[in-house]
Design a protein around this motif. Structure first.
Motif, PDB file in Angstrom:
ATOM      1  N   GLY A  25      13.959   8.977   6.314  1.00 15.41           N
ATOM      2  CA  GLY A  25      13.405   9.623   7.714  1.00 15.41           C
ATOM      3  C   GLY A  25      13.588   8.710   8.852  1.00 15.41           C
ATOM      4  N   PHE A  26      14.296   7.606   8.698  1.00 17.45           N
ATOM      5  CA  PHE A  26      14.060   6.490   9.671  1.00 17.45           C
ATOM      6  C   PHE A  26      15.450   5.647   9.522  1.00 17.45           C
ATOM      7  N   THR A  27      15.877   4.817  10.403  1.00 20.22           N
ATOM      8  CA  THR A  27      16.954   4.066  10.078  1.00 20.22           C
ATOM      9  C   THR A  27      16.463   2.715   9.605  1.00 20.22           C
ATOM     10  N   PHE A  28      16.658   2.779   8.190  1.00 26.56           N
ATOM     11  CA  PHE A  28      15.948   1.473   7.390  1.00 26.56           C
ATOM     12  C   PHE A  28      16.589   0.293   8.019  1.00 26.56           C
ATOM     13  N   SER A  51      13.224  -9.678   6.903  1.00 27.43           N
ATOM     14  CA  SER A  51      13.800  -9.173   8.344  1.00 27.43           C
ATOM     15  C   SER A  51      14.930  -7.962   7.832  1.00 27.43           C
ATOM     16  N   ASN A  52      15.203  -7.145   8.950  1.00 26.98           N
ATOM     17  CA  ASN A  52      16.043  -6.121   8.862  1.00 26.98           C
ATOM     18  C   ASN A  52      17.233  -6.188   8.162  1.00 26.98           C
ATOM     19  N   GLY A  53      17.753  -7.502   8.325  1.00 25.19           N
ATOM     20  CA  GLY A  53      19.114  -7.824   7.961  1.00 25.19           C
ATOM     21  C   GLY A  53      19.066  -8.775   6.537  1.00 25.19           C
ATOM     22  N   GLY A  54      17.819  -9.056   6.265  1.00 26.17           N
ATOM     23  CA  GLY A  54      17.587  -9.999   5.176  1.00 26.17           C
ATOM     24  C   GLY A  54      17.644 -11.515   5.287  1.00 26.17           C
ATOM     25  N   SER A  94       1.381  -1.800  -1.264  1.00 26.23           N
ATOM     26  CA  SER A  94       1.906  -0.788  -0.253  1.00 26.23           C
ATOM     27  C   SER A  94       3.171  -1.564   0.271  1.00 26.23           C
ATOM     28  N   CYS A  95       4.074  -0.648   0.625  1.00 27.13           N
ATOM     29  CA  CYS A  95       5.333  -1.348   1.618  1.00 27.13           C
ATOM     30  C   CYS A  95       5.002  -0.640   2.996  1.00 27.13           C
ATOM     31  N   ASN A  96       5.689  -1.469   3.916  1.00 24.68           N
ATOM     32  CA  ASN A  96       5.460  -1.305   5.357  1.00 24.68           C
ATOM     33  C   ASN A  96       6.740  -1.283   5.814  1.00 24.68           C
ATOM     34  N   ALA A  97       7.126  -0.459   7.050  1.00 26.76           N
ATOM     35  CA  ALA A  97       8.175  -0.665   7.759  1.00 26.76           C
ATOM     36  C   ALA A  97       7.980  -0.933   9.102  1.00 26.76           C
ATOM     37  N   GLN A  98       8.687  -2.161   9.764  1.00 25.37           N
ATOM     38  CA  GLN A  98       7.916  -2.300  11.316  1.00 25.37           C
ATOM     39  C   GLN A  98       8.988  -2.565  12.088  1.00 25.37           C
ATOM     40  N   ARG A  99       8.961  -2.063  13.349  1.00 26.40           N
ATOM     41  CA  ARG A  99      10.008  -2.238  14.302  1.00 26.40           C
ATOM     42  C   ARG A  99       9.362  -2.422  15.551  1.00 26.40           C
TER      43      ARG A  99
END
Length: 115
Positions: A25-28, A51-54, A94-99
């Protein structure tokens, strides 16, 4: 938007578990991903962040050297490899996505370390 964790369960002290969190549902690949945990009666704490790129990874002091976070942007999945588990690792993870100021959370998966 969904973050679905799996892989929790009951494990003996010294054992290992691998948690997975599948995003949709979002750009991982644009989001930093983190694992948090919360034990009964305690505050939520950061376990690990990637981070987003690892290319940048951080760990909470209590898990350094035992846990490893990784991600596969092609599979929209973040992992947490947990080794040498201790009773004090028992918690809901729990996992979290942050931007920037946008954050998403999963529902959590229970990890219980007990003999």
């Amino acid at each position: 938007v969904q973050l679905v964790e799996s892989g929790g369960g009951l494990v003996q002290p010294g054992g290992s578990l691998r948690l997975s969190c599948v995003a949709s549902g979002f750009t991982f690949s644009r989001y930093a991903m983190s694992w948090y945990r919360q034990a009964p009666g305690k505050e939520r704490e950061l376990v690990a962040r990637i981070s987003n790129g690892g290319g940048s990874i951080d760990y909470g002091d209590s898990v350094k050297g035992r846990f490893t976070i990784s991600r596969d942007n092609a599979k929209n999945t973040v992992y947490l490899q947990m080794n040498s588990l201790k009773s004090e690792d028992t918690a809901v993870y729990s996992c979290n996505a942050q931007r920037a100021f946008q954050a998403y959370w999963g529902q959590g998966t229970q990890v219980t370390v007990s003999s």
